[in-house]
Design a protein around this motif. Structure first.
Motif, mmCIF file in Angstrom:
data_model
loop_
_atom_site.group_PDB
_atom_site.id
_atom_site.type_symbol
_atom_site.label_atom_id
_atom_site.label_comp_id
_atom_site.label_asym_id
_atom_site.label_seq_id
_atom_site.Cartn_x
_atom_site.Cartn_y
_atom_site.Cartn_z
ATOM 1 N N UNK A 62 0.833 -1.204 0.000
ATOM 2 C CA UNK A 62 0.000 0.000 0.000
ATOM 3 C C UNK A 62 0.866 1.251 0.000
ATOM 4 N N UNK A 63 1.980 1.244 0.739
ATOM 5 C CA UNK A 63 2.880 2.399 0.736
ATOM 6 C C UNK A 63 3.486 2.625 -0.645
ATOM 7 N N UNK A 64 3.865 1.543 -1.323
ATOM 8 C CA UNK A 64 4.387 1.661 -2.683
ATOM 9 C C UNK A 64 3.338 2.292 -3.604
ATOM 10 N N UNK A 65 2.107 1.786 -3.544
ATOM 11 C CA UNK A 65 1.043 2.299 -4.412
ATOM 12 C C UNK A 65 0.701 3.751 -4.098
ATOM 13 N N UNK A 66 0.719 4.113 -2.825
ATOM 14 C CA UNK A 66 0.436 5.497 -2.431
ATOM 15 C C UNK A 66 1.538 6.426 -2.936
ATOM 16 N N UNK A 67 2.789 6.026 -2.769
ATOM 17 C CA UNK A 67 3.892 6.858 -3.249
ATOM 18 C C UNK A 67 3.835 6.995 -4.764
ATOM 19 N N UNK A 68 3.517 5.920 -5.434
ATOM 20 C CA UNK A 68 3.381 5.954 -6.885
ATOM 21 C C UNK A 68 2.278 6.934 -7.297
ATOM 22 N N UNK A 69 1.159 6.895 -6.587
ATOM 23 C CA UNK A 69 0.060 7.805 -6.905
ATOM 24 C C UNK A 69 0.446 9.261 -6.607
#
Length: 93
Positions: A62-69
């Motif tokens: 989730x942290x990866x996806x949030x940073x990507x967003x």
């Protein structure tokens, strides 16, 4: 935000290699900028993270996806600011 997730998202999205401290600094600077200048976008990212965590996705993913967003939204709305913040994080001594 886990520093390893932020670092990987930055590398995959922007092709910039940062150490974990610099990746976290970039994350905090982006969040700070969005909070003060684009609060609707920042709130949408927080909602996205909440939905991911409610969906029982691991924190690292989730942290990866949030940073990507975050990076994608900054690139779309504030590319010059993102470039400046990333440059500072990358070249800070």
């Amino acid at each position: 935000m886990q520093s390893k997730s932020a670092r990987k998202a930055i590398k995959d999205t922007m092709n910039i290699e940062l150490n974990e401290k610099s990746a976290m600094e970039l994350y905090h600077n982006i969040c700070n900028f969005m909070l003060h200048n684009d609060d609707k976008c920042y709130i949408s990212v927080i909602k996205y993270k909440y939905l991911l965590l409610c969906g029982e996705i691991s924190t690292a993913v989730s942290d990866y996806l949030v940073m990507e967003q975050l990076l994608e939204k900054m690139q779309a709305k504030h590319p010059l600011v993102l470039s400046a913040i990333a440059y500072i994080a990358q070249h800070k001594s």
